[in-house]
Design an enzyme around this catalytic site. Structure first.
Site, PDB file in Angstrom:
ATOM      1  N   LYS A   1      35.376 -22.742 -21.119  1.00  0.00           N
ATOM      2  CA  LYS A   1      34.443 -23.309 -22.100  1.00  0.00           C
ATOM      3  C   LYS A   1      34.971 -23.089 -23.512  1.00  0.00           C
ATOM      4  O   LYS A   1      35.644 -22.082 -23.761  1.00  0.00           O
ATOM      5  CB  LYS A   1      33.083 -22.589 -22.002  1.00  0.00           C
ATOM      6  CG  LYS A   1      32.225 -22.991 -20.825  1.00  0.00           C
ATOM      7  CD  LYS A   1      30.867 -22.294 -20.918  1.00  0.00           C
ATOM      8  CE  LYS A   1      30.026 -22.564 -19.678  1.00  0.00           C
ATOM      9  NZ  LYS A   1      29.642 -23.966 -19.511  1.00  0.00           N
TER      10      LYS A   1
ATOM     11  N   ARG B   1      26.494 -24.760  -8.807  1.00  0.00           N
ATOM     12  CA  ARG B   1      26.129 -25.522  -7.607  1.00  0.00           C
ATOM     13  C   ARG B   1      26.851 -24.985  -6.367  1.00  0.00           C
ATOM     14  O   ARG B   1      26.360 -25.143  -5.251  1.00  0.00           O
ATOM     15  CB  ARG B   1      26.409 -27.015  -7.826  1.00  0.00           C
ATOM     16  CG  ARG B   1      27.862 -27.366  -7.983  1.00  0.00           C
ATOM     17  CD  ARG B   1      28.062 -28.778  -8.522  1.00  0.00           C
ATOM     18  NE  ARG B   1      27.702 -28.854  -9.952  1.00  0.00           N
ATOM     19  CZ  ARG B   1      27.690 -29.984 -10.654  1.00  0.00           C
ATOM     20  NH1 ARG B   1      27.999 -31.129 -10.073  1.00  0.00           N
ATOM     21  NH2 ARG B   1      27.378 -29.979 -11.943  1.00  0.00           N
TER      22      ARG B   1
HETATM   23  N1  BES Z   1      25.931 -22.680 -16.983  1.00  0.00           N
HETATM   24  C1  BES Z   1      26.358 -23.995 -17.253  1.00  0.00           C
HETATM   25  C2  BES Z   1      25.218 -24.914 -17.693  1.00  0.00           C
HETATM   26  C3  BES Z   1      24.587 -24.594 -19.030  1.00  0.00           C
HETATM   27  C4  BES Z   1      24.992 -25.283 -20.160  1.00  0.00           C
HETATM   28  C5  BES Z   1      23.558 -23.685 -19.125  1.00  0.00           C
HETATM   29  C6  BES Z   1      24.367 -25.016 -21.372  1.00  0.00           C
HETATM   30  C7  BES Z   1      22.950 -23.420 -20.325  1.00  0.00           C
HETATM   31  C8  BES Z   1      23.344 -24.080 -21.452  1.00  0.00           C
HETATM   32  C9  BES Z   1      26.978 -24.608 -16.009  1.00  0.00           C
HETATM   33  O1  BES Z   1      27.623 -23.728 -15.167  1.00  0.00           O
HETATM   34  C10 BES Z   1      28.009 -25.581 -16.455  1.00  0.00           C
HETATM   35  O2  BES Z   1      28.963 -25.171 -17.044  1.00  0.00           O
HETATM   36  N2  BES Z   1      27.759 -26.849 -16.181  1.00  0.00           N
HETATM   37  C11 BES Z   1      28.659 -27.876 -16.556  1.00  0.00           C
HETATM   38  C12 BES Z   1      28.791 -28.829 -15.394  1.00  0.00           C
HETATM   39  C13 BES Z   1      29.918 -29.796 -15.542  1.00  0.00           C
HETATM   40  C14 BES Z   1      31.229 -29.061 -15.520  1.00  0.00           C
HETATM   41  C15 BES Z   1      29.837 -30.802 -14.432  1.00  0.00           C
HETATM   42  C16 BES Z   1      28.102 -28.579 -17.780  1.00  0.00           C
HETATM   43  O3  BES Z   1      26.882 -28.722 -17.885  1.00  0.00           O
HETATM   44  O4  BES Z   1      28.870 -28.929 -18.649  1.00  0.00           O
HETATM   45 MN    MN Z   2      29.658 -23.373 -15.721  1.00  0.00          MN
END
Ligand code: BES
Ligand code: MN
Ligand code: ZN
Length: 535
Positions: A309, A383
């Protein structure tokens, strides 16, 4: 360095407890409780103008005007009070000075009065007022509250619920232990309602708020302390204190049973994963008792893994276990309220870190159910661990209903912002009950569709299913829900994506900045509402 083994959350040590709120018989008209011997501050409710331009004092405020011998409606106007929910104006009445034998009509009564706006007096307005009031009462104060028009049990509970949630402050990690702060004494006058029903309503509100505080404490704990082992140890302490059954499984248990996805997600971290199962067995299980399983996402830190990230997106990721925290706190609430259904909480706990042993985009994983997954993005870790927890729960627990709760997708936050969770379900009745519970608990939900034609986005040429759809596909929250649905076959299932609602960037009346504990009130309300219902 902070030693994680010595860091326990406040709600468990009892060092930081909820303010004590009690109900007492009477009204401001006659109660001895507002005399200066018993009380420092009297809180009276006011409402927005009905037609002309002055605020509306509630009957309680009018009665107080007579008893104090001062026109409180006039005082409210001089403060430019509007009566809107949560507005607080403080009126301090002076003491007599100088001439002997002089007196004022308010002699002997508490001299600090708060004129509290309650808007239209709906449950939501009342909750806002309760939350806002907290900032205006000092820790050593004795406060008496008269809500005036409607002191029905639901109004009491909403007000106290707001007050408790507004009173929460996150724990600081500091060199010296924080001092125990004294808590104000708060008395709510019953008006014409029966004291025992009000006391019961207050007790239930306090139990639910305790759960919310616990969920906030867990999610606000920094991830250098909150390893999966630490989280599991907290669960054990909570379960022992509450009389809940608990089993904590470790990485070798996961390996023996083929949890290939959970182990892959945890693979990049020095901290091994855990799989926590907590159960609430009702004291007397009626024939109609259902078995409800609640699965919570327990990523103790989400760096994104190899699909790292950006820095700003990473900072808040210590709260990526908010779903697990809510699930665990719901077990505590279920126990304390002795809910009649069997409830099993299942939380897969892992850290999504980065190292030479991290899983990679392009890997193919064999999951607990046997289904294989083509990894396309290591940041879609939630997931994967949920899929295995869902299929394990379906295979092992014979649930009547499975609800999962997870900070799953940034897309859900983009869609609905930070006040609504996103709901998906393959069962309309469950969805409707959850929506109703959500509005009662003021933890809002909005149902989104499991679009059939979008399933094509998860087709893989290498495995049974793709982890994420191709990047131009869109519908990120729906695609995650469709992925999960695949792992809860032939079962009533609901999925709550709380990536928005689990965190507040800025403080709000009912929460400090950080974890909100969203979902505890909603799930508790849902379980109460649907309690004992046969499937
Ligand atoms: N934990 C994150 C989702 C999240 C984003 C929670 C912002 C709280 C605030 C999750 O694991 C994630 O990174 N999701 C990705 C999915 C994508 C890679 C398909 C996302 O939302 O970008
Ligand atoms: Mn994630
Ligand atoms: Zn995540």
């Amino acid at each position: 360095m902070v030693d994680p083994t010595h860091f326990t959350i406040d709600t468990m040590t009892g060092r930081l407890v909820l303010p004590e709120v009690i109900a007492a018989d009477g009204t401001v008209e006659t109660t001895p409780l507002i005399t200066a011997d018993h009380c420092d501050t009297v809180v009276l409710a006011i409402q927005p103008p009905a037609g002309d331009d002055s605020v509306r004092p509630t009957p309680g405020a009018t009665a107080a005007s007579l008893r104090y011998g001062v026109d409180l409606a006039d005082a409210a106007e001089r403060c430019h009070a509007k009566g809107k929910a949560g507005e607080c104006n403080v009126v301090s009445l002076p003491r007599v000075h100088g001439r002997r034998n002089a007196s004022v009509p308010w002699d002997g009564l508490a001299r600090r009065i708060i004129l509290l706006g309650i808007g239209e007096g709906t449950e939501s307005d009342i909750r806002t007022a309760g939350a806002a009031l907290w900032r205006h009462i000092d820790s050593d104060e004795r406060t008496v509250i008269d809500l005036g028009p409607r002191t029905a049990p639901e109004i009491f509970a909403s007000f106290a619920g707001g007050l408790f949630l507004g009173a929460y402050r996150p724990k600081r990690v500091t060199k010296t232990a924080a001092e125990t702060s004294s808590s104000p004494q708060i008395v709510m006058l019953s008006g014409r309602h029966r004291l025992d029903s009000l006391t019961d309503a207050l007790g239930a509100a306090q139990t639910v708020a305790t759960g919310t505080w616990l969920a906030r404490d867990l999610a606000n704990t920094p991830s250098n302390i909150k390893t999966p082992q630490w989280f599991a140890a907290q669960c054990e302490a909570i379960a022992a204190a509450e009389g809940l059954d608990i089993t904590v499984h470790d990485e070798s248990w996961l390996a023996d049973r083929g949890f290939g996805a959970t182990l892959a997600v945890a693979g990049g971290s020095a901290n091994p994963p855990r799989f926590v199962v907590i159960s609430h067995e009702p004291v007397t299980a009626g024939d109609g008792a259902r078995h409800v399983v609640i699965v919570g996402k327990g990523i103790t830190y989400d760096s994104g893994g190899l699909c790292l990230k950006p820095r700003t997106a990473m900072v808040p990721m210590k709260t990526d276990m908010a779903g697990a925290a809510t699930a665990v706190a719901t077990a505590l609430v279920a126990r304390r309220l002795n809910l009649p259904d069997r409830i099993t909480v299942v939380v897969p706990v892992a850290e999504n870190a980065i190292s030479g042993s991290a899983y990679r985009p392009g890997d193919v994983l064999t999951t607990f159910s046997g289904a294989t997954v083509e990894v396309t993005n290591t940041d879609a870790e939630g997931r994967l661990i949920l899929a295995e927890a869902l299929s394990w729960a379906v295979a092992e627990l014979e649930p009547d209903l499975v609800i999962d709760i997870a900070t799953l997708t940034g897309a859900s936050r983009m869609a609905l912002g930070d006040r609504h969770g996103v709901l998906y379900s393959n069962d309309d009745e469950t969805a409707a009950d959850l929506e109703q519970a959500a509005s009662r608990a003021h933890e809002y939900l909005w149902r989104m569709p499991l679009v059939d034609s979008y399933r094509a986005g998860l087709e893989s040429s290498l495995a049974d299913i793709r982890q994420t759809a191709a990047s131009q596909w869109g519908a990120g929250s729906i695609m995650a829900a469709l992925f999960l649905e695949h792992f809860a076959p032939k079962t009533s299932w609901a999925h709550l994506d709380i990536a928005g609602a689990a965190r507040a960037e800025k403080p709000r009346a009912d929460t400090a900045a950080g974890a909100t504990g969203y979902g505890v009130g909603l799930l508790a309300q849902y379980l109460l509402l649907s309690a004992g219902r046969e499937q």
